[in-house]
Enzyme design. Structure first.
Site: not given
Ligand code: URA
Length: 237
Positions: A102
């Protein structure tokens, strides 16, 4: 291989700019200016110098990036800075991140043009462990550990696969390490949400046998070492 193709694959410039550079004599092959873009060169044995830099040729490249928060995991984006903007300019043009973190997640991201390896790491059936460090608003308890182990309903068709949760500190704000084998959208955030908690910081520490180099500051990248490449590729075979 054609000289202009060689330089284009290594992302030195666009094909049209490269042609101009070559015609002007700005590209040297083994120390000699070569003015024809179609000149054949031998990757790995001919020395190619363009814009004052020796341009090595790699068929496959493996970059470890310590992704900082605030950049998106994409090869291009019209508005946002991407993880590719953090790599050196001269590198293969066909690299892509393996999986996605993310925008606000930090940590280990592998970027390669080895599509077969990317596939092996991402295929759900391969169950590659991904370890994350997380800070969570809420009290993480043994019950949370059990739930994560059993699988959590995050609104998908199936429960999440068993995840190992290690509590580092439990309080109003908790610190944990969590190992997941899938890569669903916002997975860890949604798993904690399902438990009534909110992830406020997330960092990926490892992916399969590849660990984030602690010497690598957020925003920095480097090529995998020979050892990392060997363990990584052999273990995932
Ligand atoms: N889980 C998440 O919520 N975000 C990420 O970036 C990776 C795993």
């Amino acid at each position: 291989m054609r000289l202009d193709k060689y330089l284009s694959e290594m992302n030195v410039a666009s094909r049209s700019v490269l042609k101009q550079m070559i015609r002007k004599g700005a590209v040297l092959v083994n120390g000699i200016p070569v003015k024809k873009p179609e000149t054949k060169v031998e990757p790995g044995s001919d020395e190619i110098l363009a814009a004052g830099e020796i341009i090595a040729y790699h068929e496959t490249e493996y970059w470890m990036l310590h992704k900082p928060a605030g950049v998106v995991t994409a090869t291009r984006d019209n508005r946002e800075k991407t993880v590719m903007d953090l790599l050196p300019k001269v590198r293969r043009a066909d690299l892509a991140p393996v999986g996605r973190l993310d925008k606000d997640t930090e940590g280990l991201l592998l970027i390669t043009n080895d599509g077969a390896l990317a596939h092996r790491l991402l295929a759900p059936k391969k169950h590659v462990d991904k370890i994350y460090y997380a800070e969570v608003e809420g009290r993480v308890t043994d019950v949370t550990v059990q739930h994560m182990q059993q699988g959590v309903d995050i609104g998908d068709e199936t429960l999440t696969a068993p995840a190992a949760l290690r509590i580092l500190e439990s309080g109003e704000k908790s610190r944990v390490e969590i190992t997941i084998t899938e890569g669903r959208y916002h997975q860890i955030k949604r798993m904690f949400e399902a438990e009534g908690m909110r992830v406020v910081y997330l960092k990926r520490l490892s992916m399969g046998p590849l660990q984030l180099d602690p010497e690598l500051a957020p925003g920095d990248c480097r090529l995998l070492t020979e050892d990392e490449y060997a363990i990584f590729t052999h273990n995932e075979g």
